[in-house]
Design an enzyme around this catalytic site. Structure first.
Site, PDB file in Angstrom:
ATOM      1  CD  GLU A   1      -3.109  -8.601  -0.051  1.00 55.31           C
ATOM      2  OE1 GLU A   1      -2.891  -7.362  -0.047  1.00 55.31           O
ATOM      3  OE2 GLU A   1      -3.994  -9.141   0.628  1.00 55.31           O
TER       4      GLU A   1
ATOM      5  N   GLY B   1       0.402  -5.582  -0.299  1.00 55.37           N
ATOM      6  CA  GLY B   1      -0.386  -5.509  -1.525  1.00 55.37           C
ATOM      7  C   GLY B   1       0.404  -5.927  -2.752  1.00 55.37           C
TER       8      GLY B   1
ATOM      9  CB  ALA C   1      -0.897  -0.004   1.229  1.00 54.57           C
TER      10      ALA C   1
END
Ligand code: NAI
Length: 699
Positions: free
Chosen positions: A105, A102, A61
């Site tokens: 991910e 992230g 992020a």
């Protein structure tokens, strides 16, 4: 847009480019989805590679969007990953250097993954009191296996790509590149080799089971409970990974999202996110640009081989910087070096330090009795007796011998750094470096900026603080700097509470239940009650109208200085640190109360905690007003790193914000009406009153 789109023959490459670590902010996310649309629309493109520019694949992020609505603005990360999965052409993640949160991910949403060796891979969300929120808890167990995935998610710790690739049956990496340099070429080759493979593999379709099922998750819960220390997120990691084994993929995703959002609202996560930002903010000094040139520090001299001098030296030895210690007498040198040796040997015994490392460190240490041996040092730190006369003599000597441009630092905890600087003809080179005891262990370093301290000196010592693994916080010159100036008010409240009806145990227990590592009286016993006594005696003449409880003086008159004398507010058994309540001390407090004509009252734990914590807040607000600290979050870091303030409460100023400054002011007004307390002190600091009236917060 912060992602670049290029075409290499029949492969499109989308390169995340959002320095420093390609955080997945809104513009970057848009860059990825736009690239995917373009690639899918271009008939000449057969496959797609996603990679990162510079120092990372992606660190996750974008912290600039932390907790703001922008983080969820479409395309949010979940939508980006969905777009990747739904691409009609295969998408290969080419991963290098750093692949976290992230970023991992996103990679897990790709059809194929190739990683460079040496890449740090992690889902660190738990460290911010969260769980991964874009499918990490559902995809990683499928790709890596349940146990290794849960270990990574619960710990948040990075693991090297080549280690992960060795796990049996893992599907996280389809390939490990021969070297970081060959990654780009190998990724293109992989993309070409899979361009026509249909159906394209998706992590979401992999099976996810644990052979021991319930028994394993029960075991994991028990393990995690013991280590979580009151934080809710680690146990939630277990729940989410268990869901991956029991629910359909889409249901598991919804379950993860629900947990993620609930955790986002917890005070624990708010505190951890605050600390993450506060820690980064400490090094930002308003009038000193980040690119301020620094002086080179290749060797350090330390004056005084006592408690502090020894610990301070160890910090630099640990960082590979040579240290020369100066003392007045050979015996003092021998004693100091002996203590350093003993500390290292204890670490070797415990297996925390290798023998050869220990020897390397000791080889960097030298000693002297003569100032003329110090001329070569780039930085000198004075840690001699806390007396202005002694400091004056030392700094005059340092001014005489140190080479031009050397930094002259004092570890003083109470004396005026401007005055110390004035003993030299180079006040611009003088700075306070206030370490905390034990200096080789405690993380906090207050950097005391004198009136004349040069900007490059500040930039240099702040960077050096990082190098020796300290949290360096800038303080202006005032009595006690940030930390001790605040603790004095906290200590005063502790005294008033005794006079009004509390026992030391009651006060300590209440604040320890709040989460402090140690209550004020146990802390006094550890630090030595005589130190506070000496300060108070000075105050009685300097500030005669300041109100103090005299109970602590009575304790010191009995010689009960704390652990070092085996007796303080509590009793101590030699070799042990357990605080044992003492009936005589309780009687001493009661007698004193009676002599003052006070009828004791029962004081609630809530009142104890509020008076202690809000006294820190009010003085903290004054410190901000006076410009001693440049931001509230710096004050929080001082208390978290140096004074045992509970991490999950984020520091006194953050805590006050969470309580609501309006409520804090109301409580202060209440305390001001208590005739036993100090009404003048409890006048809310003007800054606090103003922020409360505006409905504002410190941060
Ligand atoms: P200490 O008494 O353990 O050590 C002081 C050492 O300095 C002694 O070994 C002494 O022989 C040496 N010394 C005295 N005058 C000297 C001179 N003119 N030249 C060379 N060496 C000399 O004291 P401690 O606790 O290490 O404190 C040192 C400084 O650190 C003080 O300014 C103190 O306020 C500050 N400080 C102490 C903390 C603590 O918890 N002890 C915490 C933070 C700062």
């Amino acid at each position: 847009m912060t992602a670049e789109y290029t075409v290499h023959g029949d492969v499109a490459v989308i390169t995340l480019n959002n320095p420093p670590v390609n955080g997945l902010g809104h513009a970057t996310r848009l860059g990825v989805t736009d690239g995917l649309v373009k690639a899918n629309a271009d008939a000449a493109v057969k496959a797609i590679v996603i990679t990162g520019a510079g120092k990372a694949f992606s660190g996750g992020a974008d912290i600039k969007e932390f907790g703001s609505p922008k983080a969820m603005q479409e395309p949010n990360l979940l939508s980006v990953i969905l777009t990747v999965e739904n691409s009609a052409k295969p998408v290969v993640a080419a991963i290098h250097s750093v692949c976290m949160g992230g970023g991992l991910e996103l990679a897990l949403g790709c059809h194929y993954r190739i990683a460079a060796p040496g890449c740090s891979v992690a889902l660190p969300e738990v460290k911010l009191g969260l769980i991964p929120g874009a499918g990490g808890t559902q995809r990683l167990p499928r790709a890596l296996g349940v146990e290794p995935a849960l270990n990574m998610i619960v710990s948040g710790e990075p693991v090297k790509s080549e280690m992960l690739a060795m796990l049996p049956g893992q599907k996280l990496f389809d390939k490990i590149a021969a070297s970081p340099e060959s990654l780009a070429e190998e990724a293109l080759a992989l993309a070409r080799s899979v361009a026509d493979v249909r159906p394209m593999p998706l992590v979401r379709n992999l099976p996810c089971k644990h052979p021991q099922g319930d028994a394993y998750f029960q075991f994991a819960r028990n393990m995690v409970k013991g280590m979580a220390k009151g934080f809710p997120a680690p146990a939630k990691c277990v729940d989410a990974v268990e869901a991956a084994t029991k629910k359909k993929f889409d249901e598991g995703m919804l379950f993860e999202r629900e947990i993620f959002i609930a955790l986002m609202w917890t005070s624990e996560s708010a505190a951890l996110r605050h600390i993450f930002m506060a820690d980064r903010a400490t090094s930002k000094i308003p009038d000193i640009p980040a690119d301020t040139p620094q002086r080179e520090i290749k060797s350090v001299a330390v004056i005084g081989a006592g408690t502090m001098g020894g610990g301070i030296s160890m910090n630099f030895l640990n960082a590979g910087i040579p240290v020369k210690i100066l003392e007045m007498k050979q015996e003092a040198l021998d004693r100091g070096v002996g203590t350093i040796r003993k500390n290292y040997e204890a670490q070797v015994k415990k297996g925390k330090l290798k023998q050869d490392k220990y020897e390397q460190r000791m080889a960097l240490l030298s000693t002297t009795l003569s100032y003329d041996d110090l001329t070569g040092a780039d930085l000198v730190i004075e840690a001699v007796f806390e007396e202005m006369g002694v400091k004056e003599a030392v700094f005059k000597e340092l001014d005489r011998v140190m080479k031009p441009g050397a930094i002259l630092a004092s570890n003083t905890s109470t004396l005026d750094v401007n005055r110390i600087a004035s003993f030299t003809k180079r006040p611009q080179d003088v700075v306070g470096l206030h370490f905390f005891s034990p200096a080789n262990v405690m993380k906090l370093l207050e950097v005391v900026r004198g009136e004349k301290t040069a900007k490059d000196v500040m930039a240099t010592v702040m960077a050096l603080g990082k190098k020796i693994k300290k949290t360096a916080v800038v303080s202006g010159v005032c009595d006690g700097f940030i930390g001790n100036r605040m603790i004095e008010q906290y200590g005063r409240q502790g005294g008033f509470l005794l006079d009004e009806g509390c026992t030391p145990q009651q006060v300590d227990k209440a604040i320890e239940k709040f989460g402090f590592a140690m209550g004020p009286f146990r802390m006094g016993d550890l630090a030595g009650n005589d130190i506070g006594w000496a300060i108070r005696k000075r105050r009685y003449t300097e500030k005669p109208d300041m109100k103090y409880s005299r109970t602590a003086d009575l304790l010191c008159e009995k010689g009960r200085f704390g652990q070092k004398t085996g007796a303080g507010w509590y009793d101590y058994v030699p070799g042990k640190r357990d605080a044992i309540p003492n009936a005589e001390v309780v009687k001493m407090i009661e007698d004193h109360r009676a002599a003052l004509g006070i009828t004791p009252r029962k004081i609630s734990d809530e009142e104890i905690v509020q008076r202690l914590v809000f006294s820190l807040v009010n003085e903290g607000a004054r410190i901000l007003e006076d410009g001693i600290a440049s931001k509230a979050s710096d004050i929080d870091m001082v208390y978290l790193m140096g004074y045992g303030f509970p991490i999950y409460r984020g520091g006194p100023m953050h805590y006050a914000d969470r309580v609501g400054l309006f409520n804090v002011v109301q409580a202060m007004n209440r305390f001001a009406r208590n005739p036993m307390d100090d009404a003048k002190f409890w006048q809310p600091a003007p800054l606090l009153a103003k922020l409360a009236a505006e409905g504002n917060s410190f941060t």
